[in-house]
Design an enzyme around this catalytic site. Structure first.
Site, PDB file in Angstrom:
ATOM      1  NE  ARG A  31       0.796   1.498   4.288  1.00  0.00           N
ATOM      2  CZ  ARG A  31       2.083   1.744   4.234  1.00  0.00           C
ATOM      3  NH1 ARG A  31       2.691   1.975   3.077  1.00  0.00           N
ATOM      4  NH2 ARG A  31       2.822   1.765   5.334  1.00  0.00           N
ATOM      5  CD  GLU A  37       2.476   7.958   6.564  1.00  0.00           C
ATOM      6  OE1 GLU A  37       1.997   6.852   6.885  1.00  0.00           O
ATOM      7  OE2 GLU A  37       2.539   8.355   5.400  1.00  0.00           O
ATOM      8  CG  HIS A  38       3.984   7.947  12.357  1.00  0.00           C
ATOM      9  ND1 HIS A  38       4.427   6.976  13.219  1.00  0.00           N
ATOM     10  CD2 HIS A  38       4.847   7.960  11.320  1.00  0.00           C
ATOM     11  CE1 HIS A  38       5.537   6.426  12.727  1.00  0.00           C
ATOM     12  NE2 HIS A  38       5.809   6.992  11.566  1.00  0.00           N
ATOM     13  CG  ASP A  40      -1.975   3.525  11.682  1.00  0.00           C
ATOM     14  OD1 ASP A  40      -1.081   4.130  12.304  1.00  0.00           O
ATOM     15  OD2 ASP A  40      -1.804   2.406  11.160  1.00  0.00           O
ATOM     16  CB  SER A 131       6.847  -5.964   1.523  1.00  0.00           C
ATOM     17  OG  SER A 131       7.762  -5.970   2.589  1.00  0.00           O
ATOM     18  CG  ASP A 176       0.840  -0.609   7.081  1.00  0.00           C
ATOM     19  OD1 ASP A 176       0.417   0.543   6.858  1.00  0.00           O
ATOM     20  OD2 ASP A 176       1.970  -0.843   7.554  1.00  0.00           O
TER      21      ASP A 176
HETATM   22  P1  ADP Z   1       7.861  -2.962   4.695  1.00  0.00           P
HETATM   23  O1  ADP Z   1       6.617  -3.547   5.284  1.00  0.00           O
HETATM   24  O2  ADP Z   1       7.877  -1.485   4.700  1.00  0.00           O
HETATM   25  O3  ADP Z   1       8.192  -3.503   3.345  1.00  0.00           O
HETATM   26  P2  ADP Z   1       9.023  -4.412   6.888  1.00  0.00           P
HETATM   27  O4  ADP Z   1      10.364  -4.371   7.522  1.00  0.00           O
HETATM   28  O5  ADP Z   1       7.824  -4.198   7.743  1.00  0.00           O
HETATM   29  O6  ADP Z   1       9.050  -3.389   5.660  1.00  0.00           O
HETATM   30  O7  ADP Z   1       8.813  -5.822   6.180  1.00  0.00           O
HETATM   31  C1  ADP Z   1       9.808  -6.347   5.331  1.00  0.00           C
HETATM   32  C2  ADP Z   1      10.065  -7.805   5.691  1.00  0.00           C
HETATM   33  O8  ADP Z   1       8.957  -8.613   5.223  1.00  0.00           O
HETATM   34  C3  ADP Z   1      11.267  -8.393   5.016  1.00  0.00           C
HETATM   35  O9  ADP Z   1      12.449  -8.139   5.760  1.00  0.00           O
HETATM   36  C4  ADP Z   1      10.931  -9.883   5.013  1.00  0.00           C
HETATM   37  O10 ADP Z   1      11.170 -10.452   6.277  1.00  0.00           O
HETATM   38  C5  ADP Z   1       9.430  -9.866   4.788  1.00  0.00           C
HETATM   39  N1  ADP Z   1       9.155 -10.005   3.336  1.00  0.00           N
HETATM   40  C6  ADP Z   1       8.698  -9.047   2.497  1.00  0.00           C
HETATM   41  N2  ADP Z   1       8.567  -9.526   1.238  1.00  0.00           N
HETATM   42  C7  ADP Z   1       8.955 -10.814   1.281  1.00  0.00           C
HETATM   43  C8  ADP Z   1       9.083 -11.866   0.305  1.00  0.00           C
HETATM   44  N3  ADP Z   1       8.767 -11.663  -0.971  1.00  0.00           N
HETATM   45  N4  ADP Z   1       9.543 -13.068   0.726  1.00  0.00           N
HETATM   46  C9  ADP Z   1       9.868 -13.278   2.016  1.00  0.00           C
HETATM   47  N5  ADP Z   1       9.773 -12.334   2.968  1.00  0.00           N
HETATM   48  C10 ADP Z   1       9.330 -11.125   2.626  1.00  0.00           C
HETATM   49 MG    MG Z   2       5.991  -3.354   7.300  1.00  0.00          MG
END
Ligand code: ADP
Ligand code: MG
Length: 408
Positions: A31, A37-38, A40, A131, A176
């Protein structure tokens, strides 16, 4: 890379890894937050949308009581025993699915069948585009497909948030996971974080484009900065003497200023200002007053940089470049986005000038920082879903977003 290519990639990698065909494929988007921001975790309003970028998981039952997970991010295949409690362990990335699996079983009172899964993604990891929420929601949606249990969307998002809290130790709010779960094509997801009600806000003007620019500066959400900000806001609210930030005015903050240290005062000023900016942003969108929306985005960045102190040099540079291109160059507004201290910026611009703006951001950012950024555009897209392979499970009454003016 579009979703079809990504799906194909996940399915072929699944076959190469597990020597079998995937029978079910689930996806969930990252997303980007346009504004809010900050807040939620402060009963505020936030206005994110689900990106076109997704985590896609191809999977199939394997007839055992073990889940085997592999990711295109590398590392060995991880095996998770599904019989007893599923506890935190290594590698760290597998804690997201571990948490989701544990809570999915608990909450739905079910067992999980053994399965193999291959994870692919075009959501940058650690880029402030969540992610992690995409990963959690993709796993939860996959489990729905594997167990033929369909969860209520809100319950599923809250389950994912609980996994993030307890298995990744990030005390995040609901933004998120709600954006990744409730996203719809051509709609922003306005979330009232007090009531927990999402509302879809149309965003389909083809003349507007959203540019996401990942500074490629890593951030760490569990290292204390995020939790410290949450604590600041709790302290501020306690001193002001109200139960919810929604009942606090900027005058209330000023009246309590003498009882606060300067940090708590500035954090409080951000929260109240940012809640107001989101409400103003929704009104600006509804009346097609995009210049006003841009001004609010710029003001949000200033507040996050100076009062809430969750920016960093690279984010400031990226925003500065966008803002210096200005309205003549097609930039409407720009700000840092996401909960972290690095990550990405979001820039609203005129579609006809988007390519030139992306080129300028790229060149100027690289020459000022020596870092190559990752820049793309995205339209608001669909939330977590099964792409292939059906679940014929019991249907539940879904909590669904409203589609009307919630603020008046
Ligand atoms: P953001 O949510 O901003 O991307 P975060 O630190 O909260 O950052 O989450 C990232 C973590 O999510 C990565 O370090 C990994 O552990 C996990 N992750 C994200 N994408 C993948 C993927 N495609 N495969 C495995 N783990 C993933
Ligand atoms: Mg995250």
């Amino acid at each position: 890379m579009d979703i079809n290519t990504l799906t194909h990639e996940a399915q072929s990698a699944f076959k190469a890894t597990f020597e079998n065909d995937a029978t079910i494929t689930a996806a969930a988007p990252g997303r980007v937050n346009l504004i809010g921001e900050h807040i939620d975790y402060c009963d505020g309003f936030v206005l994110p949308f689900a990106l076109e970028q997704n985590i896609v998981i191809a999977a199939a039952p394997n007839g055992t009581s073990t889940a085997r997970l592999a990711s295109s991010m590398g590392g060995d295949t991880v095996e998770i025993d599904l019989v007893g409690d599923i506890l935190e362990s290594t590698p760290k990335w597998a804690n997201y699915p571990r948490g989701v699996m544990q809570y999915f079983r608990e909450q739905n009172g079910c067992t999980l069948p053994g399965f193999d899964a291959y994870i692919t993604s075009n959501v940058p990891a650690g880029g402030g585009l969540s992610s992690s929420a995409a990963f959690e929601l993709a796993v939860a949606t996959l489990l729905e497909g594997l167990t033929a249990i369909t969860m209520d969307t809100r319950e599923k998002a809250l389950l994912a948030q609980k996994a993030e809290h307890n298995y990744a130790h990030v005390p995040c709010g609901i933004m998120d996971q709600f954006a990744s779960a409730f996203g719809e094509n051509n709609h922003l997801v306005l979330i009232d974080c007090q009531s927990g009600q999402p509302t879809l806000v149309p965003f389909e003007n083809p003349d507007l484009t959203v540019i996401v620019a990942n500074t490629c500066v890593a951030h760490e959400l569990s290292d204390g900065g995020y939790a410290a900000r949450r604590k600041n806001t709790e302290d501020g609210l306690a001193i002001i003497g109200k139960n919810s930030w929604r009942d606090v005015s900027q005058d209330d903050v000023e009246s309590a200023k003498d009882q606060m240290d300067d940090t708590t005062y500035r954090r409080s000023r951000h929260v109240v200002g940012e809640i107001q900016r989101v409400m103003d942003a929704v009104k600006a969108l509804e009346s097609n007053h995009f210049a006003a929306l841009g001004t609010l985005m710029d003001a949000s960045h200033t507040s996050l940089r100076d009062d809430f102190e969750v920016s960093c040099e690279e984010l400031d540079i990226m925003v500065e470049i966008a803002q210096s291109i200005g309205t003549d160059g097609g930039v409407i507004g720009s700000r840092r986005t996401g909960g972290g201290f690095g990550g990405s910026t979001v820039t609203l611009c005129e579609s006809s000038k988007a390519d030139a703006i992306i080129a300028a951001l790229h060149t100027q950012y690289e020459s000022r920082t020596g870092i190559t950024p990752e820049i793309f555009t995205s339209r608001p897209s669909q939330g977590a879903r099964i792409l292939e392979g059906t679940s014929h499970g019991k249907q539940v009454l879904q909590s669904s977003p409203e589609e009307l003016d919630p603020i008046g």
